[in-house]
Design an enzyme around this catalytic site. Structure first.
Site, short mmCIF file in Angstrom:
data_model
loop_
_atom_site.label_atom_id
_atom_site.label_comp_id
_atom_site.label_asym_id
_atom_site.label_seq_id
_atom_site.Cartn_x
_atom_site.Cartn_y
_atom_site.Cartn_z
N ASP A 145 0.80 -1.19 -0.55
CA ASP A 145 0.41 -0.36 0.08
C ASP A 145 0.68 1.29 0.05
O ASP A 145 1.79 1.51 -0.25
CB ASP A 145 -0.78 -0.25 1.50
CG ASP A 145 -2.03 0.64 0.98
OD1 ASP A 145 -2.28 1.50 0.52
OD2 ASP A 145 -3.74 -0.37 1.06
N HIS A 207 -3.50 6.09 3.79
CA HIS A 207 -4.60 4.47 2.50
C HIS A 207 -3.65 3.72 3.57
O HIS A 207 -4.72 2.95 3.65
CB HIS A 207 -4.62 4.65 1.12
CG HIS A 207 -5.58 4.20 0.48
ND1 HIS A 207 -4.66 2.67 0.32
CD2 HIS A 207 -5.98 3.97 0.16
CE1 HIS A 207 -5.36 2.06 -0.63
NE2 HIS A 207 -6.67 3.26 -0.37
N SER A 531 -10.64 -0.66 -1.41
CA SER A 531 -9.56 -0.30 -0.69
C SER A 531 -10.40 -0.58 1.09
O SER A 531 -9.03 -1.62 1.85
CB SER A 531 -9.42 1.27 -1.17
OG SER A 531 -8.71 1.12 -1.90
#
Ligand SMILES: *[C@@H]1O[C@H](CO)[C@@H](O)[C@H](O)[C@H]1NC(C)=O
Ligand SMILES: *[C@@H]1O[C@H](CO)[C@@H](O)[C@H](O)[C@H]1NC(C)=O
Ligand SMILES: *[C@@H]1O[C@H](CO)[C@@H](O)[C@H](O)[C@H]1NC(C)=O
Ligand SMILES: *[C@@H]1O[C@H](CO)[C@@H](O)[C@H](O)[C@H]1NC(C)=O
Length: 735
Positions: A145, A207, A531
């Site tokens: 990620d 994220h 996600s």
């Protein structure tokens, strides 16, 4: 490329889906001195020592590239720990020649990929007090990620012992420390361009921190975003260890870096790989997709990869997660929604959607329509400024006012122009299932409500309130749909999990709305996307693995899929193409009764039957077994825990074989079939006796009849009273 999920599905309907054909089909040879671009040269399973592999890569380049250029750094990265291949700067002609060399499986351009965000675990029935295996702390989850925020409380190692002995990873990066919870962290950027980036696994985006804390973060009480989403934020397996592989940067995630992440994570000894990113384009070939390649080599070593399906819905055929050996995850809602009220001067209340943390204490502000405030100096007129995009508004006209707009955007336009608030409306509110954060007080309403608000000179926007969404769960509109464009015989996505309005840990370097100038820096943020769904499934994979450490990746996948809660094909556009087997139920998955198992050779047979070249498959697997006569069969007989039947004529007549393995006590299972209208589904035998553990039973499913237009949904359940082992059957008009 925008990396953040909320922005990445701003205007999904406008996303151009490019269907790439086999890359080198039509080249005519490039002129000398042609431009070099980054390519991936994939060579399959590794056979040699790492040092020899690097030498081989240099030799291969030397054979293709003319003399004086070899010395210049054309080789960007060598993959050599878990599989064989490299990234290099090549001209089109050199790439074509490379593709013809012995030992090369595929050559493809280094594409850029997109990243696809407390209550979510409780909502799927996975409480904080579920039974836990003592082995949970031996489980290592590898997360590919944007890196991680190591100081987040979610990753504190209080109460953790040293890493499991099998761990071979490490921690790299200045001003970055791992601990006994976050046991490894690495970063790659094959292009070596670190302009505007921190050279470390530190997450500057948020994220990666969010996904990692959703998989395996410690339980943190009293977490919220300014009071919104208040509760205990926790990962699925709070005792498991985390290894972060930073493969995504501000510009996105490249094939070259994603492959590097897989190469390292597999060799480091992770148990599960979670990747909330994927191809932007629809591909035609598994071995041109870095996640399909990486997850194949992971599967060979007993590691299951869970991947987000993509944020390109609700159109069908938009999922960019294809491989049958990986888990593809769609996003569904939880029973929480945020409502943001706009109150006009006359006291009338209009209900909109957003995550608005700002409290204007009911103070009234003058309103102005975006169309009446064009930035004339920049040559903008009202037909553009009505959308209120960045730099379209005249700051002198909108400063201190609430701006009324006609498009759901980031709010950056009104924010940088100094507006007090942003109220935007669209006909039918196509994006109402997705409340977003904005850099200023904001709400999203119907176009009619915005027109009504415009009739009053004043309005105010209230802080969001949390309400129960009684329709949950449903699949989010942005969630990518099947069918699978590489192989329509494999249903994708596989499963759905919470991916809407998820509260989890965040970086301190990117504000709440991810818009520059927003000064709200927080430890937890609320975001949405497939996600955010993917790490819920990765956490469930880890949970099941902690009880059943010897189950194969396919067995774990089957356990999650056959126990998922069925969803309604009527309430969810795209039916099985939206939700796969249904909504994740981790507790049930511990005890599935039967599993649809598959080994590497089953996947290789599947690829043979799809017409993959035997030589290439032998390179990929590193053995000589691929595509021998005796294994030739039918693509749709891959022992997959779902049945997908495309029909160009709407008429049906096909037989499928499946095998189940008993992982529960001895039992007698009876088949229960639900067939769509006009379709006959026959199963033989109809009763399966399973007298001992691991006993395998094979059965045939014959589907005949005729369907109407669109998608027809059915199911097949093996039921012994205690277990209902369900697989979906989807039949659709593929003309
Ligand atoms: C290390 O990182 C933290 C978090 O970003 C930052 O506050 C600190 O200034 C950094 N220290 C150095 C020496 O760069
Ligand atoms: C390096 O990255 C920066 C920031 O993304 C970009 O502006 C610049 O063009 C890149 N440089 C090269 C040589 O690609
Ligand atoms: C907004 O702020 C006011 C004044 O501080 C306070 O009384 C009110 O409770 C706040 N509203 C919300 C929804 O937090
Ligand atoms: C407004 O600007 C757009 C784009 O510059 C242009 O196409 C359009 O004709 C303009 N409309 C008017 C009424 O001037």
């Amino acid at each position: 490329m925008n990396m953040s999920p909320p922005q990445s599905f701003l205007i999904p309907s406008l996303l151009l889906i490019v269907i790439t054909s086999l890359v080198f089909a039509s080249f005519c040879g490039a002129a000398a001195g042609a431009k070099r671009e980054a390519y991936i040269v994939y060579l399959g399973e590794k056979h040699e020592h790492e040092d020899l592999i690097s030498l081989k890569h240099a030799n291969m380049l030397e054979r293709i590239v003319s003399g004086d250029e070899v010395g210049s750094n054309l080789l960007m990265h060598s993959y050599k720990r878990s599989f064989d291949g490299f990234a290099a700067m090549l001209t089109k002609e050199e790439a074509r020649q490379m593709g013809d060399m012995d030992g090369v499986v595929s050559v493809f351009p280094n594409r850029m990929h997109k990243l696809h965000t407390t209550r979510s675990w409780d909502f799927i029935g996975f409480s904080n007090h579920v039974q836990r295996a003592t082995k949970e702390s031996d489980i290592i989850v590898g997360i590919l990620d944007t890196g991680i925020w190591p100081e987040a409380k979610s990753f504190s190692d209080e109460g953790f012992g040293p890493p499991p002995k099998k761990w071979k990873g490490s921690c790299h990066g200045t001003n970055f420390t791992c601990n006994n919870k976050l046991i490894g962290a690495k970063y790659w950027k094959a292009d070596g361009n670190f302009t505007g980036e921190i050279q470390s696994p530190r997450d500057t985006n948020g994220h990666g921190t969010h996904t990692a804390s959703t998989v395996a973060g410690n339980a943190e009480e009293s977490a919220s975003l300014y009071g919104l989403g208040y509760g205990t934020a926790r990962g699925g397996v709070p005792s498991a260890r985390i290894a972060a592989y930073k493969v995504c940067w501000e510009s996105g995630c490249t094939d070259a870096d994603i492959l590097a992440g897989f190469d390292e994570a597999i060799a480091d000894g992770v148990d599960i790989i979670s990747i909330s990113a994927g191809a932007k384009d629809l591909l035609s070939h598994f071995f041109e997709d870095p996640v399909s390649i990486g997850s194949f080599h992971a599967m060979r070593r007993g590691i299951l990869t869970s991947q987000s399906a993509g944020n390109y819905g609700p159109k069908v055929g938009t999922t960019t997660s294809f491989a049958p050996w990986a888990l593809s995850v769609a996003a569904s809602s939880i029973d929480r929604k945020f409502v943001t009220r706009v109150v006009s001067g006359n006291g009338k209340i209009y209900e909109g959607v957003s995550v608005n943390t700002f409290n204007l204490s009911n103070r009234m502000y003058p309103v102005i329509a975006g169309k009446d405030a064009p930035n004339l100096e920049l040559g903008v007129n009202g037909s553009i400024s009505k959308f209120c995009i960045a730099n379209s508004l005249d700051p002198q006209k909108v400063r201190g006012k609430i701006v009324l707009c006609e498009l759901l955007d980031t709010g950056e336009g009104p924010f940088i122009a100094g507006a007090a608030g942003y109220v935007t409306g669209e006909n039918g509110m196509p994006n109402k299932d997705l409340a977003r954060t904005f850099p200023l007080p904001a709400s999203y309403l119907s176009a009619d409500d915005v027109n009504a608000i415009a009739r009053d000179p004043q309005a105010t926007i209230q802080k969001s309130i949390q309400m129960k969404d009684t329709q949950a769960p449903y699949v989010a509109s942005f969630s990518s749909r099947g069918p699978n464009v590489i192989s329509s015989d494999v249903l994708k996505p596989d499963i759905t999990a919470p991916g809407v309005l998820i509260l989890a840990a965040w970086t301190l370097l990117n504000p709440v709305s991810e818009i520059k100038g927003d000064n709200r820096f927080v430890p937890y943020n609320i975001i949405s996307g497939t996600s955010m769904a993917c790490p819920h499934v990765s956490g469930a994979v880890a949970y099941v693995k902690s009880f059943h450490p010897h189950w194969s990746p396919a067995a774990i996948k089957s356990a999650l899929m056959t126990t998922a809660r069925p969803m309604s094909p009527v309430a969810n556009p795209g039916a099985e193409f939206a939700y796969g087997s249904g909504n994740l139920d981790p507790v049930k998955a511990l005890n599935p009764g039967l599993v649809y198992d598959a080994s590497e050779s089953d996947y290789v047979n599947f690829l043979c039957n799809l017409g993959y070249n035997t030589m290439a498959l032998r390179m990929i697997t590193g053995d000589k077994s691929a595509c021998t006569g005796s294994t030739k069969g039918r693509v749709w007989d891959l022992n997959y825990p779902s049945i997908s039947l495309p029909t160009p004529t709407r008429r049906l007549g096909r037989a499928f074989w499946r095998t189940v393995t008993n992982v529960g006590p001895p039992s007698k299972y009876v088949v229960k079939v639900t067939a769509p209208k006009g379709v006959d589904i026959r199963v033989s035998p109809r009763i399966l006796h399973s007298d001992r553990p691991n006993q395998k039973r094979t059965f045939e499913v014959v589907i005949s009849g005729e369907i109407g237009a669109g998608i027809a949904s059915g199911s097949l359940i093996w039921d012994d009273g205690a277990h209902q082992v369900r697989i979906p059957i989807v039949i659709w008009d593929s003309s």
